[in-house]
Write a protein that holds these residues in place. Structure first.
Motif, PDB file in Angstrom:
ATOM      1  N   PHE A  30      44.507  28.435  31.266  1.00 46.84           N
ATOM      2  CA  PHE A  30      45.024  28.892  29.960  1.00 46.84           C
ATOM      3  C   PHE A  30      45.232  30.282  29.993  1.00 46.84           C
ATOM      4  N   LEU A  31      44.515  31.195  30.557  1.00 42.57           N
ATOM      5  CA  LEU A  31      44.756  32.475  30.772  1.00 42.57           C
ATOM      6  C   LEU A  31      46.373  32.581  31.687  1.00 42.57           C
ATOM      7  N   GLU A  32      46.298  31.812  32.597  1.00 44.46           N
ATOM      8  CA  GLU A  32      47.290  31.573  33.683  1.00 44.46           C
ATOM      9  C   GLU A  32      48.607  31.461  33.184  1.00 44.46           C
ATOM     10  N   ARG A  33      48.408  30.407  31.905  1.00 41.12           N
ATOM     11  CA  ARG A  33      49.704  29.948  31.305  1.00 41.12           C
ATOM     12  C   ARG A  33      50.152  31.150  30.263  1.00 41.12           C
ATOM     13  N   LEU A  34      49.417  31.915  29.865  1.00 47.08           N
ATOM     14  CA  LEU A  34      49.715  33.147  28.903  1.00 47.08           C
ATOM     15  C   LEU A  34      50.224  34.249  29.615  1.00 47.08           C
ATOM     16  N   GLY A  35      49.993  34.146  31.074  1.00 45.30           N
ATOM     17  CA  GLY A  35      50.323  35.181  31.784  1.00 45.30           C
ATOM     18  C   GLY A  35      49.160  36.524  31.992  1.00 45.30           C
ATOM     19  N   LEU A  36      47.921  36.039  31.843  1.00 42.89           N
ATOM     20  CA  LEU A  36      46.998  37.149  31.569  1.00 42.89           C
ATOM     21  C   LEU A  36      46.147  37.208  33.146  1.00 42.89           C
ATOM     22  N   ALA A  37      46.261  36.271  33.753  1.00 43.52           N
ATOM     23  CA  ALA A  37      45.666  36.254  35.129  1.00 43.52           C
ATOM     24  C   ALA A  37      46.395  35.266  36.207  1.00 43.52           C
ATOM     25  N   ASP A  38      46.203  35.433  37.342  1.00 42.08           N
ATOM     26  CA  ASP A  38      46.738  34.404  38.523  1.00 42.08           C
ATOM     27  C   ASP A  38      45.459  34.385  39.429  1.00 42.08           C
ATOM     28  N   ALA A  39      44.735  33.247  39.364  1.00 43.50           N
ATOM     29  CA  ALA A  39      43.477  32.913  40.210  1.00 43.50           C
ATOM     30  C   ALA A  39      43.978  32.607  41.506  1.00 43.50           C
ATOM     31  N   ALA A  40      45.079  32.214  41.607  1.00 42.03           N
ATOM     32  CA  ALA A  40      45.433  32.061  43.267  1.00 42.03           C
ATOM     33  C   ALA A  40      45.489  33.232  43.713  1.00 42.03           C
ATOM     34  N   ASP A  91      44.020  36.457  42.788  1.00 42.78           N
ATOM     35  CA  ASP A  91      42.894  37.103  42.783  1.00 42.78           C
ATOM     36  C   ASP A  91      41.859  36.465  41.941  1.00 42.78           C
ATOM     37  N   VAL A  92      40.455  36.890  42.156  1.00 41.85           N
ATOM     38  CA  VAL A  92      39.414  36.089  41.722  1.00 41.85           C
ATOM     39  C   VAL A  92      39.401  36.584  40.185  1.00 41.85           C
ATOM     40  N   VAL A  93      39.176  35.712  39.330  1.00 49.66           N
ATOM     41  CA  VAL A  93      39.337  36.243  37.855  1.00 49.66           C
ATOM     42  C   VAL A  93      38.013  36.190  37.327  1.00 49.66           C
ATOM     43  N   ALA A  94      37.523  37.444  36.603  1.00 48.62           N
ATOM     44  CA  ALA A  94      36.314  37.526  36.035  1.00 48.62           C
ATOM     45  C   ALA A  94      36.468  37.137  34.604  1.00 48.62           C
ATOM     46  N   VAL A  95      35.528  36.202  34.047  1.00 47.43           N
ATOM     47  CA  VAL A  95      35.643  35.945  32.686  1.00 47.43           C
ATOM     48  C   VAL A  95      34.250  36.179  32.072  1.00 47.43           C
ATOM     49  N   GLY A  96      34.402  36.491  30.927  1.00 47.26           N
ATOM     50  CA  GLY A  96      33.135  36.853  30.080  1.00 47.26           C
ATOM     51  C   GLY A  96      32.703  35.808  29.434  1.00 47.26           C
ATOM     52  N   THR A  97      31.402  35.417  29.453  1.00 45.72           N
ATOM     53  CA  THR A  97      30.601  34.497  28.970  1.00 45.72           C
ATOM     54  C   THR A  97      29.422  34.799  28.240  1.00 45.72           C
ATOM     55  N   ARG A  98      28.659  33.937  27.475  1.00 43.47           N
ATOM     56  CA  ARG A  98      27.319  34.521  26.919  1.00 43.47           C
ATOM     57  C   ARG A  98      26.186  34.347  28.060  1.00 43.47           C
ATOM     58  N   GLY A 101      26.868  35.563  30.926  1.00 42.41           N
ATOM     59  CA  GLY A 101      27.184  36.476  31.851  1.00 42.41           C
ATOM     60  C   GLY A 101      28.769  36.345  32.450  1.00 42.41           C
ATOM     61  N   VAL A 102      28.964  37.071  33.453  1.00 48.90           N
ATOM     62  CA  VAL A 102      30.601  37.082  34.109  1.00 48.90           C
ATOM     63  C   VAL A 102      30.626  35.823  35.022  1.00 48.90           C
ATOM     64  N   ARG A 103      31.457  35.103  34.892  1.00 50.70           N
ATOM     65  CA  ARG A 103      31.863  33.915  35.851  1.00 50.70           C
ATOM     66  C   ARG A 103      33.065  34.043  36.716  1.00 50.70           C
ATOM     67  N   ARG A 104      33.219  33.966  37.868  1.00 47.40           N
ATOM     68  CA  ARG A 104      34.156  34.526  38.702  1.00 47.40           C
ATOM     69  C   ARG A 104      34.942  33.166  39.120  1.00 47.40           C
ATOM     70  N   VAL A 105      36.189  33.166  38.966  1.00 43.59           N
ATOM     71  CA  VAL A 105      36.999  31.922  39.151  1.00 43.59           C
ATOM     72  C   VAL A 105      38.177  32.121  40.141  1.00 43.59           C
TER      73      VAL A 105
END
Length: 308
Positions: free
Chosen positions: A100-110, A112-119, A121-125
């Motif tokens: 979803f972040l990629e579709r919105l232009g907010l990330a490119d997981a191919a 860079d590793v994308v750091a996501v905040g969750t309850r 802790g941080v999850r890296r994708v």
């Protein structure tokens, strides 16, 4: 915060564990439990196992801890179960969130590793060449410790369709899980998960329950071995779902514990909605990899939704 008359949502899923995604970058939506239940209703709403709200990490109470852990985790996955309750984390959901972040232009997981905040802790994708998303799920624990490992269990579970309570192993993967093994695929197919299993001792914050059948090991093509397990899951606050990412991790970790020290570190977990890969890493963490799909975008009439 007030709800708009029309709410744009996106429908996505990871191995058919499905979600309603909301872009709330301005942190303007009052995501109440009632609204979550209405959105996830499969007859009167959009339908889903949960709701994922995209919001800046700086806008949520848990965000300070997330940003202290990794300042690049600017986006927070605000995840709610279908019953409106708040959840720590969702392994399938975080993959869909990054797409979803990629579709919105907010990330490119191919790139860079994308750091996501969750309850939890941080999850890296990261996105793999085959299109799957691999998520670092963090450290896992067996709450029962060495005694549970030695015995193979530290809980009992009563499941409709089984004649006796079954021993089970508790596993923490950012959220709580209880895993029990069944005798074979026929028994797995007959279990009734329309009713929530009863776990003893009673978990203070509830638990997901995974029912698993180990399917053995095979060469992985690189000189090692690959384990395989089939799973069904009852998620707290939801019911039976077609898949559960953290549950797949818990299932693989439990089966690996039962199998002993020579068991594989990589497992394929077959769920009703597909297959995911679970890898135990030398760092004492676990990685989950699998597909993520975005299938629709819609405008929801909130007056009509809440009226129903």
């Amino acid at each position: 915060m007030t709800a708009p008359a029309l709410l744009e949502v996106t429908k996505g899923h990871g191995t058919q564990n499905d979600f309603v995604l909301i872009d709330d970058r301005q942190d303007e939506l009052d995501l109440t439990p009632a609204l979550v239940r209405a959105l996830t209703d499969r007859r009167a709403g959009v339908g889903g196992d949960g709701v994922i709200r995209l919001v800046p990490s700086a806008s949520v109470p848990e965000g300070a801890r997330v940003l202290a852990e990794d300042a690049s985790a600017t986006w927070f996955m605000d995840y709610r179960n279908a019953d409106g309750s708040v959840a720590e984390m969702c392994g399938n959901g975080v993959r869909v969130f990054v797409k979803f972040l990629e579709r919105l232009g907010l990330a490119d997981a191919a790139a860079d590793v994308v750091a996501v905040g969750t309850r939890a802790g941080v999850r890296r994708v990261r996105r793999e060449p085959n299109g799957w998303y691999a998520v670092g799920m963090g450290r896992w624990t067996l709450p029962g410790g060495d005694a549970a490992v030695d015995q193979g269990f530290d809980a009992e579970v009563r499941v409709a369709g089984l004649d006796v309570d079954r021993p089970a192993l508790r596993v923490e993967v950012g959220n709580p899980h209880t895993v029990l093994a069944l005798s074979g695929l026929a028994e797995l197919a007959t279990v009734d998960l329309t009713h929530a299993p009863t776990v003893s001792p009673t978990p203070p914050n509830g638990t997901n329950v995974e029912l698993v059948v180990p399917l053995g090991e095979s060469p992985d093509g690189h000189g090692g071995t690959l384990g395989r397990v089939r799973m069904r899951v009852h998620e707290r606050g939801v019911g039976e779902t077609r898949s559960c990412g953290t549950g797949a991790c818990a299932a693989a970790l439990a089966v690996r514990s039962w199998a002993g020290p020579d068991a594989p570190d990589v497992w394929l977990v077959d769920v009703p909605g597909g297959t995911v890969r679970v890898s135990m890493l030398d760092s004492g963490t676990v990685e989950l990899a699998g597909p993520a799909e975005l299938v629709a975008t819609a405008q929801v009439d909130l007056a009509a939704l809440t009226a129903s």
